[in-house]
Each structure stands twice: as structure tokens, then as C-alpha cells.
Design a protein around this motif. Structure first.
Motif, PDB file in Angstrom:
ATOM      1  N   SER A 205       0.822  -1.199   0.000  1.00  0.00           N
ATOM      2  CA  SER A 205       0.000   0.000   0.000  1.00  0.00           C
ATOM      3  C   SER A 205       0.862   1.257   0.000  1.00  0.00           C
ATOM      4  CB  SER A 205      -0.904  -0.001   1.242  1.00  0.00           C
ATOM      5  OG  SER A 205      -1.361   1.290   1.550  1.00  0.00           O
ATOM      6  N   GLY A 259      -4.157  -1.099  -2.783  1.00  0.00           N
ATOM      7  CA  GLY A 259      -4.108  -1.839  -1.534  1.00  0.00           C
ATOM      8  C   GLY A 259      -4.913  -1.171  -0.433  1.00  0.00           C
ATOM      9  N   ASP A 260      -4.463  -1.367   0.805  1.00  0.00           N
ATOM     10  CA  ASP A 260      -5.146  -0.792   1.961  1.00  0.00           C
ATOM     11  C   ASP A 260      -4.800   0.683   2.087  1.00  0.00           C
ATOM     12  OD1 ASP A 260      -6.455  -3.068   2.630  1.00  0.00           O
ATOM     13  OD2 ASP A 260      -5.367  -3.461   4.485  1.00  0.00           O
ATOM     14  N   HIS A 333      -2.037  -6.512   5.052  1.00  0.00           N
ATOM     15  CA  HIS A 333      -2.692  -5.532   4.178  1.00  0.00           C
ATOM     16  C   HIS A 333      -2.686  -5.973   2.722  1.00  0.00           C
ATOM     17  CE1 HIS A 333      -2.855  -3.028   7.695  1.00  0.00           C
ATOM     18  NE2 HIS A 333      -1.572  -3.187   7.854  1.00  0.00           N
ATOM     19  N   ARG A 334      -2.647  -7.259   2.522  1.00  0.00           N
ATOM     20  CA  ARG A 334      -2.669  -7.824   1.171  1.00  0.00           C
ATOM     21  C   ARG A 334      -4.082  -7.753   0.598  1.00  0.00           C
ATOM     22  NH1 ARG A 334      -0.464  -9.198  -3.730  1.00  0.00           N
ATOM     23  NH2 ARG A 334      -1.399 -11.082  -4.551  1.00  0.00           N
ATOM     24  N   GLN A 335      -4.189  -7.268  -0.624  1.00  0.00           N
ATOM     25  CA  GLN A 335      -5.427  -7.374  -1.385  1.00  0.00           C
ATOM     26  C   GLN A 335      -5.145  -8.185  -2.651  1.00  0.00           C
ATOM     27  OE1 GLN A 335      -7.707  -3.823  -1.959  1.00  0.00           O
ATOM     28  NE2 GLN A 335      -7.509  -3.163   0.160  1.00  0.00           N
ATOM     29  N   HIS A 359     -10.781  -2.589   8.878  1.00  0.00           N
ATOM     30  CA  HIS A 359      -9.963  -3.777   9.137  1.00  0.00           C
ATOM     31  C   HIS A 359     -10.776  -4.944   9.680  1.00  0.00           C
ATOM     32  CE1 HIS A 359      -6.150  -1.866   8.271  1.00  0.00           C
ATOM     33  NE2 HIS A 359      -6.462  -0.853   9.042  1.00  0.00           N
ATOM     34  N   GLN A 361     -12.295  -8.094   9.249  1.00  0.00           N
ATOM     35  CA  GLN A 361     -12.211  -9.117   8.218  1.00  0.00           C
ATOM     36  C   GLN A 361     -13.511  -9.905   8.038  1.00  0.00           C
ATOM     37  OE1 GLN A 361      -9.698  -8.658   6.499  1.00  0.00           O
ATOM     38  NE2 GLN A 361      -8.495  -7.478   7.962  1.00  0.00           N
ATOM     39  N   ARG A 366     -15.687  -5.267   3.563  1.00  0.00           N
ATOM     40  CA  ARG A 366     -14.235  -5.446   3.635  1.00  0.00           C
ATOM     41  C   ARG A 366     -13.815  -6.686   2.846  1.00  0.00           C
ATOM     42  NH1 ARG A 366      -9.052  -3.869   3.606  1.00  0.00           N
ATOM     43  NH2 ARG A 366      -7.737  -5.126   4.978  1.00  0.00           N
ATOM     44  N   ARG A 370     -11.169  -6.426  -0.519  1.00  0.00           N
ATOM     45  CA  ARG A 370      -9.898  -7.137  -0.643  1.00  0.00           C
ATOM     46  C   ARG A 370      -9.870  -8.081  -1.846  1.00  0.00           C
ATOM     47  NH1 ARG A 370      -7.706 -10.047   4.498  1.00  0.00           N
ATOM     48  NH2 ARG A 370      -5.781  -9.883   3.292  1.00  0.00           N
ATOM     49  N   SER A 371     -11.019  -8.473  -2.336  1.00  0.00           N
ATOM     50  CA  SER A 371     -11.082  -9.511  -3.363  1.00  0.00           C
ATOM     51  C   SER A 371     -10.705  -8.969  -4.738  1.00  0.00           C
ATOM     52  CB  SER A 371     -12.494 -10.095  -3.419  1.00  0.00           C
ATOM     53  OG  SER A 371     -13.379  -9.202  -4.072  1.00  0.00           O
ATOM     54  N   ARG A 387      -4.112 -16.064  -0.743  1.00  0.00           N
ATOM     55  CA  ARG A 387      -3.347 -15.037  -0.037  1.00  0.00           C
ATOM     56  C   ARG A 387      -2.197 -15.649   0.754  1.00  0.00           C
ATOM     57  NH1 ARG A 387      -8.698 -12.137   1.858  1.00  0.00           N
ATOM     58  NH2 ARG A 387      -9.328 -11.282  -0.156  1.00  0.00           N
TER      59      ARG A 387
END
Length: 536
Positions: A205, A259-260, A333-335, A359, A361, A366, A370-371, A387
Motif C-alpha cells: 500500500s 491496496g489498503d 494488508h494484502r489485497q 480492518h 475481516q 471489507r 480485498r477480493s 493469499r
């Protein structure tokens, strides 16, 4: 803060506490009057009968804010020591003795514990009270446990720095030499992991990169305050980090929303004004009104997985900025955004990303953000995205070429889709014309590949089977299927329907946007050609 403090201490404390502005004074007064708490993205949260029960404790981000002692910042910035100490004492009476067999969740959360110790250190340094030395020691004991240490994450970084700061703050009260030794050792290890050889933070990010650059400045100051020496080259790393910041800032003077991220400026810390790349980061963050431009129109940060095209640096107005991402160095913070492309130009956003949102999950929004469905990447039915941190030989890649014809070529690969390899090539022919070529090779014979392009809500979008027109204020972007065959092209908006599109400019804020979906793909290769045209 007083004028009698050593200059470096004054600088360190300024990194931990806000200036006592009217807003901060109002926030402090609301806590003293037991009416509301305002902290981070939370505004005017009613205070419960017992302070530490305030707010929605089903929200992890709220519990993090509360148990990291974030509400105390406004009180300490305004010198309200009696109130601050009373709240710390209440917390300590209820939670101050950790169950060493059951650590990790709130209140003894790995990150909240580190930031709470930071605030105990600030309280000790500014109020001159040794009343909470035992509480600080319990925090340090917990943070020094290997099982509690969140190695090679931004949490682990803050854990290490908290030990180093506390070792200085409490050294007159108890022996803190072990805190110093472990804090410094871990801090240097964290920094070596946290930034790539090209000076980019690894946690996926640009917003976190800029945040960690500021943290690096803070670490440099804390190291000086603690009087410890190390061979680690802070200055070279900071200068490289500023170069990435300069490139990743878009024409709107904000960081690319990859990213995030949330909408934020990349304005560089003034403490770095003597560094060579400071002027370049300042130039981008100010929209060309201050500092100095860089040279060149393209740059790759291949270790981190970012590539950037900027049609020109000067004049700033109306230039084109394209970014591509394909890298996976940390699970934090992985997307699912390998191969995504963002596009700004001619004073407008054209291809956009989703952002952080929050955040939590378990929050359906959210989960969507991320997807791969929230990014300008292929969506491959039957091939879910992993991931799990890949082995080096399966990691995503990103390269850049500059052919003799004057074009710029970014080429990325990813194996994140199950049993599937995807290659994306972006050919930038000029500021107004580029191509996206995708090759998808899957071992799943039932896999169906669709291609997504997310665009702002303020654009008019018209789509046919082989073409989409994105109409802006003075230009339109036309995306054509130039080679390959797809079943259809459709447009969706918001969070309803089979394909979703939404944008989060800040925490817990959500705006509907649009997504153009081409597909399914017939075959394994497609080439899109995109060009800007003036509106007649």
C-alpha cells in the motif's frame, strides 16, 4: 512540551502527540466532562458509565483505538495530567495484569500493547510521574516474549520501537538495558525486512509506505534520543523512500489508491528537507508549486512490484499518470490486486481502485474490497485467489521495457489464481493511447475469465460487446477489444448485482462506483486497446 527539554526530545514528543489546537482542546474537554470520545475515524462516541466500556466493542478497530490509549493523546497534548493518570489507573486496575497464557486479543493485543507502552512513555517523560513504572515494565516483559512478537510486520516494528522509547523514558526508575538491546536489535531487523532494496515498504500500500516513512523518521529520532549507535543506513533508505513517494503521487496530488489505502497526501516530512529526493516528493505533493521535478516518464520498482508512467512532470496540470502493481512480499494488508492498473489524466480519474474501508475481516464490504472483484484485474470463475505468501519461484513479477519506438511496456505475472498463470502486458504508446494484453492459462477446464475495469460514479459509461466508452468532462476514454473474443460487455454499479463496485475514500466511508465487465473470454488471450478522444 517545554523549552527546557533537549531539542531531540522535543522532536520525538512532537511525533507522538498532536499540537493542542482548538479541535484537540475540544476533544480533551469532552473527555474531562465525560461526554464523548473522538479519535481516529470515530467522532463523538458517547462515554459510558465506565470510560473503558465506551463505544462498540464488537468493532475491532474501535477496541484497538481504545486499548492503545489513543484517547489519551488529546489529554496529554493539553497537559491534563490528573485526568490522564486517573484513566490509566482505571485501566490498570481492570486489565493491567496480563494472563501470560492468553495473550494476543484485546486488551493485550500485539499492536495495541506496543502503542499503549508508547503513551505510557510519553506520560512519564512529560508529567515526570513514576507512578506507572510497574505497568510499563509489565508491558515491556510481554513485548519481549518471542511468542508475542509479530516479527516482520508493521506491528513488530512498533513493538520494537516501543521498547526502545520506553528504555529511555523509564531508565531513571529501573534497569531498562535489556529493553534497549532487544528494541534496537528488533528495530534494525524490522527495517531491513520492511523496505525493499528500492526503498518501498512491503505491505502492499502506498499509504502504508508514506506512514512507514514517517515512522522511520520517528525511529531515527528515538535512536538519537536513546543514544544508541547502529551501522544501519537510515538516510539512504529515507531518500529512496522519498523517490517512490514522488512517483506514486498522482495528478490529484494524492497517493495512488492501491491496496489498503485511503485518500491522503504524500507530503514529505520536513525533517527530510535536506535529502536530495525531498524536493521531488514535495514537487509532486504540491502539484508542481514547490520543490523540483524528477526526470523521465517511467519508473519501475521491481522488488516491490510497482510500475509508474507519468506523461510529463511539468507543467503539472492535465498530465497522465498510470500505475501498475504486481507484487506480494507480505501477508499484511494484502489485497487480491496483482496486475491491477490505475489511470488518471486530463484532470480526472478514469480507472480506479477500491481502498481500505476498514480492518474488520468479517465485514462483507471489507471482504469484497480485498477480493479481485474490487480491482482492475481478471476475475476467473473456478480459480479462487490465494493469499498464502508464495515461494520465490511462484511470486508475482513486474518488469519494464523501453522499445525503440518510444513506447513503455510494463509486464506482470501472477500465480495467485488456483492452478492458473496470468500475464498482463501494458503497452503505453503515448499519453493518449495504451494497450492491455492478458494471457490466461488455467489447468481448470471449467474456468471462465472475465475482465474488470472500475470507473468513477461521475462518468457516463456506454458498453457494447467489443467496446466501452467512458465519458468525462472534456475527454472520453474508449476501451476496445482489439484481439481475442469475449461473450459480452456489461456495466454494474454499487454493491448490488453479480459484479460490485465501490470506493472508500476514508475509514468506514463508502461510495458507489461502476465496473465494466468484459467476458467470458473465449480462448486464453485478449488485447484491449484504449485511447482518449476529445469530446466534440
Amino acid at each position: 512540551m517545554t523549552d527546557r527539554q533537549p531539542p531531540v526530545l522535543t522532536q520525538v514528543l512532537a511525533k507522538y502527540l498532536p499540537e493542542p489546537s482548538d479541535r484537540i482542546r475540544s476533544t480533551s474537554r469532552a473527555i474531562i466532562d465525560r461526554t464523548t470520545i473522538s479519535v481516529h475515524s470515530y467522532e463523538s462516541i458517547p462515554i459510558a458509565d465506565w470510560f473503558w466500556h465506551s463505544g462498540d466493542h464488537s468493532a475491532r478497530s474501535w477496541r484497538f483505538s481504545l486499548h492503545s490509549f489513543a484517547p489519551l493523546d488529546a489529554l496529554m497534548a493539553c497537559g491534563e495530567w490528573t485526568e490522564t493518570q486517573a484513566l490509566v489507573r482505571e485501566w490498570a486496575d481492570a486489565f493491567g495484569t496480563p494472563d501470560l497464557e492468553d495473550l494476543g486479543d484485546f486488551p493485550w493485543h500485539d499492536h495495541a500493547t506496543a502503542l499503549r507502552l508508547d503513551r505510557l512513555s510519553v506520560l512519564r517523560l512529560l508529567s515526570k510521574t513514576p507512578k506507572f513504572t510497574d505497568l510499563a515494565a509489565r508491558h515491556a516483559d510481554v513485548l519481549m516474549q518471542e511468542a508475542f512478537y509479530s516479527k516482520h510486520t508493521n506491528h513488530g516494528y512498533d513493538q520494537a520501537l516501543a521498547l526502545l522509547l520506553a528504555s529511555y523514558a523509564f531508565k531513571a526508575d529501573i534497569d531498562t538495558s535489556a529493553w534497549t538491546e532487544m528494541g534496537l536489535s528488533r528495530l534494525i531487523d524490522e527495517l531491513k525486512f520492511a523496505f525493499t532494496p528500492d526503498g518501498v515498504h512491503v505491505e502492499n500500500s502506498p499509504a502504508y509506505h508514506v506512514g512507514m516513512t514517517a515512522n522511520l523518521v520517528r525511529a531515527r529520532l528515538v535512536k538519537a534520543l536513546a543514544g544508541v549507535e547502529t551501522e544501519f543506513d537510515f538516510d539512504t533508505l529515507l531518500n529512496d523512500a522519498l523517490a517512490f513517494t514522488a512517483w506514486i503521487i498522482g495528478p490529484d496530488r494524492r497517493l495512488a489508491m492501491l491496496g489498503d489505502s485511503t485518500e491522503r497526501s504524500g507530503l514529505p516530512p520536513t525533517e527530510l528537507s535536506s535529502f536530495p529526493n525531498y524536493a521531488h516528493a514535495l514537487y509532486a505533493a504540491s502539484g508542481g508549486t514547490s520543490g523540483a521535478p524528477l526526470e523521465g516518464t517511467s519508473k519501475i520498482f521491481d522488488h516491490a512490484g510497482y510500475a509508474v508512467y507519468r506523461s510529463r512532470w511539468s507543467p503539472w496540470n492535465d498530465h497522465v499518470h498510470l500505475t501498475m502493481k504486481s507484487g506480494f512480499l507480505s501477508r499484511y494488508h494484502r489485497q487480491d490486486d496483482d496486475l491491477t492498473v490505475l489511470l488518471q489524466g486530463f484532470g480526472e480519474h478514469w480507472l480506479i481502485d477500491s481502498g481500505l474501508y476498514n480492518h474488520n475481516q468479517m465485514d462483507p464490504v471489507r471482504i469484497y474490497m480485498r477480493s479481485e472483484l474490487a480491482h482492475n484485474v481478471p476475475h476467473i470463475r473456478g480459480c479462487p485467489v490465494s493469499r498464502t505468501l508464495p515461494e520465490p519461484d511462484a511470486a508475482p513479477t513486474l518488469t519494464m521495457e523501453r522499445p525503440d519506438d518510444g513506447s513503455v511496456v510494463f509486464r506482470g505475472t501472477t500465480n495467485a489464481y488456483r492452478n492458473t498463470a496470468v500475464t498482463r502486458t501494458v503497452v503505453i504508446e503515448s499519453a493518449e493511447t495504451f494497450q492491455i494484453v492478458d494471457t490466461v492459462r488455467s489447468q481448470n477446464p471449467e474456468a471462465q475469465t472475465l475482465f474488470q475495469f472500475h470507473v468513477p460514479a461521475n462518468k457516463t459509461v456506454r458498453a457494447t460487446t467489443k467496446m466501452a466508452r467512458i465519458v468525462g468532462r472534456t475527454k472520453e476514454l474508449i476501451i476496445r477489444v482489439a484481439a481475442g473474443e469475449v461473450g459480452d460487455a456489461r456495466v454494474f454499479s454499487g454493491l448490488d448485482g453479480p459484479f460490485k463496485s465501490a470506493y472508500s475514500p476514508r475509514h468506514n466511508a463508502l461510495e458507489p462506483t461502476q465496473v465494466i465487465v468484459f467476458g467470458p473470454l473465449k480462448g486464453n488471450r485478449i488485447r484491449f486497446r484504449a485511447n482518449f478522444q476529445d469530446l466534440s
